[in-house]
Design a protein around this motif. Sequence first.
Motif, PDB file in Angstrom:
ATOM      1  N   SER A 244       0.820  -1.217   0.000  1.00 47.70           N
ATOM      2  CA  SER A 244       0.000   0.000   0.000  1.00 47.70           C
ATOM      3  C   SER A 244       0.848   1.259   0.000  1.00 47.70           C
ATOM      4  N   GLN A 245       2.192   1.101   0.091  1.00 45.90           N
ATOM      5  CA  GLN A 245       3.074   2.271   0.155  1.00 45.90           C
ATOM      6  C   GLN A 245       4.163   2.254  -0.908  1.00 45.90           C
ATOM      7  N   THR A 246       4.028   1.352  -1.855  1.00 45.63           N
ATOM      8  CA  THR A 246       5.031   1.274  -2.908  1.00 45.63           C
ATOM      9  C   THR A 246       5.129   2.607  -3.651  1.00 45.63           C
ATOM     10  N   GLY A 247       6.355   3.081  -3.825  1.00 44.45           N
ATOM     11  CA  GLY A 247       6.568   4.328  -4.559  1.00 44.45           C
ATOM     12  C   GLY A 247       6.131   5.555  -3.793  1.00 44.45           C
ATOM     13  N   TYR A 248       6.210   5.503  -2.470  1.00 40.30           N
ATOM     14  CA  TYR A 248       5.731   6.642  -1.673  1.00 40.30           C
ATOM     15  C   TYR A 248       6.589   7.882  -1.914  1.00 40.30           C
ATOM     16  N   LYS A 249       5.995   9.039  -1.663  1.00 41.56           N
ATOM     17  CA  LYS A 249       6.680  10.324  -1.693  1.00 41.56           C
ATOM     18  C   LYS A 249       6.306  11.085  -0.429  1.00 41.56           C
ATOM     19  N   ILE A 250       7.280  11.816   0.128  1.00 40.00           N
ATOM     20  CA  ILE A 250       7.020  12.623   1.317  1.00 40.00           C
ATOM     21  C   ILE A 250       7.238  14.082   0.949  1.00 40.00           C
ATOM     22  N   PRO A 355      -3.836  -1.283  -3.212  1.00 44.16           N
ATOM     23  CA  PRO A 355      -2.937  -2.373  -3.630  1.00 44.16           C
ATOM     24  C   PRO A 355      -3.731  -3.636  -3.922  1.00 44.16           C
ATOM     25  N   ALA A 356      -3.028  -4.718  -4.188  1.00 45.48           N
ATOM     26  CA  ALA A 356      -3.681  -5.995  -4.477  1.00 45.48           C
ATOM     27  C   ALA A 356      -4.149  -6.625  -3.177  1.00 45.48           C
ATOM     28  N   PHE A 369     -13.386 -19.554   1.734  1.00 40.24           N
ATOM     29  CA  PHE A 369     -13.991 -19.604   0.410  1.00 40.24           C
ATOM     30  C   PHE A 369     -13.606 -18.316  -0.324  1.00 40.24           C
ATOM     31  N   PRO A 370     -12.839 -18.430  -1.406  1.00 40.07           N
ATOM     32  CA  PRO A 370     -12.331 -17.222  -2.078  1.00 40.07           C
ATOM     33  C   PRO A 370     -13.443 -16.367  -2.679  1.00 40.07           C
ATOM     34  N   VAL A 371     -13.213 -15.064  -2.626  1.00 37.14           N
ATOM     35  CA  VAL A 371     -14.133 -14.077  -3.192  1.00 37.14           C
ATOM     36  C   VAL A 371     -13.379 -13.318  -4.271  1.00 37.14           C
ATOM     37  N   ASN A 372     -14.017 -13.128  -5.403  1.00 37.14           N
ATOM     38  CA  ASN A 372     -13.383 -12.383  -6.491  1.00 37.14           C
ATOM     39  C   ASN A 372     -13.214 -10.926  -6.079  1.00 37.14           C
ATOM     40  N   ALA A 373     -11.957 -10.485  -5.947  1.00 37.99           N
ATOM     41  CA  ALA A 373     -11.658  -9.115  -5.519  1.00 37.99           C
ATOM     42  C   ALA A 373     -11.100  -8.277  -6.656  1.00 37.99           C
ATOM     43  N   LYS A 374     -11.395  -8.686  -7.898  1.00 37.94           N
ATOM     44  CA  LYS A 374     -10.846  -7.955  -9.045  1.00 37.94           C
ATOM     45  C   LYS A 374     -11.293  -6.500  -9.046  1.00 37.94           C
ATOM     46  N   GLY A 375     -12.526  -6.258  -8.632  1.00 38.94           N
ATOM     47  CA  GLY A 375     -13.026  -4.884  -8.629  1.00 38.94           C
ATOM     48  C   GLY A 375     -12.438  -4.039  -7.530  1.00 38.94           C
ATOM     49  N   LEU A 376     -11.740  -4.665  -6.559  1.00 41.41           N
ATOM     50  CA  LEU A 376     -11.158  -3.932  -5.437  1.00 41.41           C
ATOM     51  C   LEU A 376      -9.708  -3.586  -5.694  1.00 41.41           C
ATOM     52  N   SER A 377      -8.913  -4.570  -6.099  1.00 41.27           N
ATOM     53  CA  SER A 377      -7.482  -4.343  -6.301  1.00 41.27           C
ATOM     54  C   SER A 377      -7.252  -3.357  -7.442  1.00 41.27           C
ATOM     55  N   GLY A 378      -6.423  -2.367  -7.160  1.00 42.86           N
ATOM     56  CA  GLY A 378      -6.120  -1.360  -8.173  1.00 42.86           C
ATOM     57  C   GLY A 378      -7.156  -0.268  -8.294  1.00 42.86           C
ATOM     58  N   LEU A 379      -8.176  -0.270  -7.429  1.00 48.86           N
ATOM     59  CA  LEU A 379      -9.218   0.753  -7.471  1.00 48.86           C
ATOM     60  C   LEU A 379      -8.630   2.099  -7.064  1.00 48.86           C
ATOM     61  N   THR A 380      -8.944   3.137  -7.816  1.00 45.98           N
ATOM     62  CA  THR A 380      -8.450   4.481  -7.516  1.00 45.98           C
ATOM     63  C   THR A 380      -9.568   5.320  -6.925  1.00 45.98           C
TER      64      THR A 380
END
Length: 858
Positions: A244-250, A355-356, A369-380
């Motif tokens: 969730s912090q990849t490529g952070y800038k301060i 993030p993913a 039981f897996p849940v499809n999280a495609k709509g969540l990961s990468g959401l802006t």
Amino acid sequence: MREFSKRTAVLLLSSLALVQAAGGIAVPAAQAAGTQAAASTAAAVKINPVTMAAGVTAAIEDINIWPQSGGNILAYTLKITNNSSSTVNLQRYFSRVVTPGGSVIPGNPVTADATKKKIAAKNSMSITYYVNIGQTKSLSGVKIAMYVWDAKSKGYLKHSGSFAIPAAYSNMVATGKSLDTKMNDIPVTASAASLELYKYGGKVYAKAGINITNKGGKVLGDPGYTAYLVTASGTAFELALSSSQTGYKIQPQEKKSIYYLTEIPAYLNTTNMKLQFTQKDEALKLELPRSSFKLPAASTPNLVVASGAVKKIVVNNNTVDTKLTGASVFAEDATAVWAFQLQLKNTGNTAVTLPAYELAVKSAKGTAFPVNAKGLSGLTLKPMETKVVPLTVEIPLQVEQSSLQLQMIEAVTAAAGTDGGTSGTGDTGAASGKLIFPVAYFTIPYTLKADVRSGQEYGATNQYGSFAYSLQSLQRYPWKNDDIVLAKVRITNTQAVNLTIPELKGALKLDTDNLSATTDLLMDKEAAVLAPGKYADISLITKIPYTDEFSNVRVNLSVKSETESIPFLDFSTTSFISSVDQLKRGDSYTISGKGKNAAVQENKTTVYEGSNYNILYTEVLMTSAEKRQSKMARLQAYFKTADGQFYEAKVNQSDSLAIPGGKQLVTLWAKLPKPASTTDVSLYVGSGVTAGRLSESGEEATGFINVASLPLTPRAVVPANNLQNVVLYPYTLNVLTSDASHVEASDTVTLNITYNLTRENSYDAGESEHKLVLRITDPFGQSQDKVLAIGTELTEGTNHNFAVSFTKNLYRQITGGSYKLTVYDEFQGERQELGGQTFTMRFIPLPKVEDEEKETGK
């Protein structure tokens, strides 16, 4: 910053920067001799600079040890100050590390400082050196000796002084303390934040955090450091930066908390752990030690989120409020079908990309039981923006449904590590792979999905917005050899902004019979964008064998997609099948739809009686309610008799465009068995549909919608006793005169008729299927028929003549008398008498012989 194995760590600190005006290294005083607790006290011991030459001094800024398999690496930073008036050549100055065992090891500059050769007058320069000190693990007793090139001295080196590292010295920043230093030449303040332990899937994960405040005037980027979690005994575990912090800038003056993750053994002692940073010197193939921070005592956070509660997660230092809403379940076969929504709101000031994440529903016994999280990961999410992600999962009914949790897991690529993911003592650390790191456990409220009742309104929210929905009707009516089942759903925009309905596909499931492949969806595309308070009607239509019965109907609306099923709305109902709209006798049936608005009213209903069957025949007038020229809806209909039998009506309708207020005469008919009663009959009429839209002219309908029952009033045709105004829609025939003449002894009767034929032009009609039949009954009571083709044999206009001859041997005996003309309407081979009138036949005798002689004698 490397991503995970390449970008693992961050920070900090190119030097401890504790050298202030005194010019020496700050050494915390010990609370007890030889203990690491020395790092927690505020008292400090200073190491004075060493004079190298007139105006030239050296001070130690930083010193650290990092254990490695090929020998422990000691790195130290010297600050050379030139207060003289001339340039100083650094090649004249040397340093040696003296170990407690007496070994003297020359210091070599790291690759980044190898090119530093001279210091200008009145300037200073920091240079980092490294040495391999073998198995020496502590700085206690270590000295750094300083030398100057001197040709007169033995060995050409003159000893200028030494830096002795006090036994109480610790390079680790104490818990609760901060460090002022530089990173990428930008001043920063850093301190340890937290250490948290998580258990998931039988494994233990550690999450270490550090706070960094940018004190400079530029954006602080990634320094490219590697981070390690180090135990009190020296075992090191390479850490992976939180995804969730990849490529952070301060930003300047901004404070951020940076977090790192790793897997650790369940048995590991987590007391007095530290966060250690290193920097790789690629040319030297070495890992050089940087700053380290003592971490607070480890805590185990409670990740369980109560039903309806908000869970705050931090993504790149933006807080995102997450909440599980709209959880509901219904049983389908041996499966519980769960539907819920994850609502996310960015409460920060900058846009954030999630993030993913991996989602799973976990039972009380631990089965996931897996849940499809495609709509969540990468959401802006934009600042203050809220989005809703719909989620579904199917769980066997044998699983206890009342204690489920939705697990939100952060998928992080583990750090590759050094020497197989470990450093220090060689104990196993986090190997390369995938870290499954829990973020939240949402409690799923066990609420059986409500049975939707017809006419009631329900609220819903999904990624497209908030709206209300209602089941307007659930109907069943005949279609050829099947029955049509139609569900009409209304979507109402309850937002203060427009609601855009995506392109949808629909599916109906009747009990266990999934009819998604044969379900058509109809919605006016113009209604795809709804203003606040406006609504759109959606019809789902399918066919079933007319003998089938069902008690439960599931309605599913999803977004059209070639790659996945994106849910929009899903509900089930056990509402009774609602009857089609029952109109009152004489009422108009109203057709609604963009460009199709019209009213339909009965004009005439009658029965053509035949010897084997009867023909039930209806004419309706269809009046356009549009303000522009338009295509009328294509009618489809069934006749329903009093005993509940349905007979498909054949429809004859004009293909012409209708003008505003224009009328069309539409005829509908069906063959009924002779015993079928026609005294109480109604017309089930609706708009034809083809391939999910209203039918157009020339297309074969695959069904019909918006069906209503129009009571009919069959009337027997009473023949007129004359032929003055014989009506055969759209024509009216008026016989002005009829002259039938017969010449004595002839076998032919000649008929001449003078007539007016007018057409009703106030409406359009399809090609007429009626025939006009003229019957002449001679004085002997015998009849002959003549089919009159309107338009050729009979033409429109006034005072037209029509002549026809009838021949029979019997006619030779006619000496006068009367004849009768009868007009019939013939439809599909059956006739109705419209009217008849008797006329006197004109007899023309032949001349007699004596009459001819008298005439000759004259």
